[in-house]
Design an enzyme around this catalytic site. Sequence first.
Site, short mmCIF file in Angstrom:
data_model
loop_
_atom_site.label_atom_id
_atom_site.label_comp_id
_atom_site.label_asym_id
_atom_site.label_seq_id
_atom_site.Cartn_x
_atom_site.Cartn_y
_atom_site.Cartn_z
N GLU A 169 -6.44 5.04 3.57
CA GLU A 169 -6.84 5.01 2.34
C GLU A 169 -6.66 6.31 1.70
OE1 GLU A 169 -11.37 4.33 0.61
OE2 GLU A 169 -11.15 4.53 2.64
N LYS B 107 -9.81 -1.51 -4.50
CA LYS B 107 -11.16 -1.69 -3.55
C LYS B 107 -12.23 -2.37 -4.45
CE LYS B 107 -13.40 1.12 -0.08
NZ LYS B 107 -13.60 2.49 0.44
N CYS C 127 -10.65 -0.20 3.41
CA CYS C 127 -11.71 0.46 4.26
C CYS C 127 -13.00 -0.58 4.27
CB CYS C 127 -12.14 1.79 3.68
SG CYS C 127 -13.07 2.76 4.58
#
Length: 274
Positions: A45, A114, A148
């Site tokens: 990330e 994300k 994540c």
Amino acid sequence: MTPLRTALLQGPGGVPGSTADSLAALDRAAREAAAGGARLLVASEMYLTGYAIGERVAELAEPADGPGAAAVSRIAAEHGIAVAYGYPERDGDAVYNSAGLVGPDGTRLADYRKTHLYGGFETSAFRPGDTPVVQADLDGVRVGMLVCYDVEFPENVRAHALAGTELLLVPTALMRPYEIVAETLLPARAFENQLYIAYANRCGTEGADGNGGGGAITFAGLSCLAAPDGTVRARAGAGEDLITADVDPGRLRASRADNPYLRDRRPELYTSLT
């Protein structure tokens, strides 16, 4: 079908805040991974810039087709290996915590933003994405992307499973003391959804120690490739590493035939979830 050999790059990238240094480290890893037969390299990330970079996020963010993306495409094409990586993406006034995937010929295959932001830093620096399932085909394998914290929500991974994802790429910046995510949750997610998960984490400390400018964060490492039978095919420790394992479509088909989770679902009972 030939297995897709997948490499996971665990490291700090380069010096936080230096995209050029991160790209140089990526080039070295791509060369090594390709020499070992890998067709896909997954980095962490915010790989291009570092994660704990504080207010520099807005400064370092760039478009999905910006200079960082062009450099990654050149690296992929030079070494003949697909590359997935995290970066801060600018789209007008908005900044997203994004991940990109380029093919082994340098062609851009997918971009993902994300959807679930973690903590005060992320919620203040980024806008959440709103597309839950992003996929691409690579060497006959249906590849999906999360970032994540996204993978810690079972609904996200189940959505990928129902959409046909076979290999889920998860660039991550998992910090200590949340090792349970890498050690326990990831293999469980792979098993309950009958897919492979490539979880590429950062390691070391970034932030208030002078690197990057954000608050100090120590990352957990423990990158892994989890398989649909719940085993971990490759696992890194706490330090810098490049690990490799195969994503085998044949084993995936056999596992899905033996495991009835997806077949035995009763969606009519789950409407309260939404």
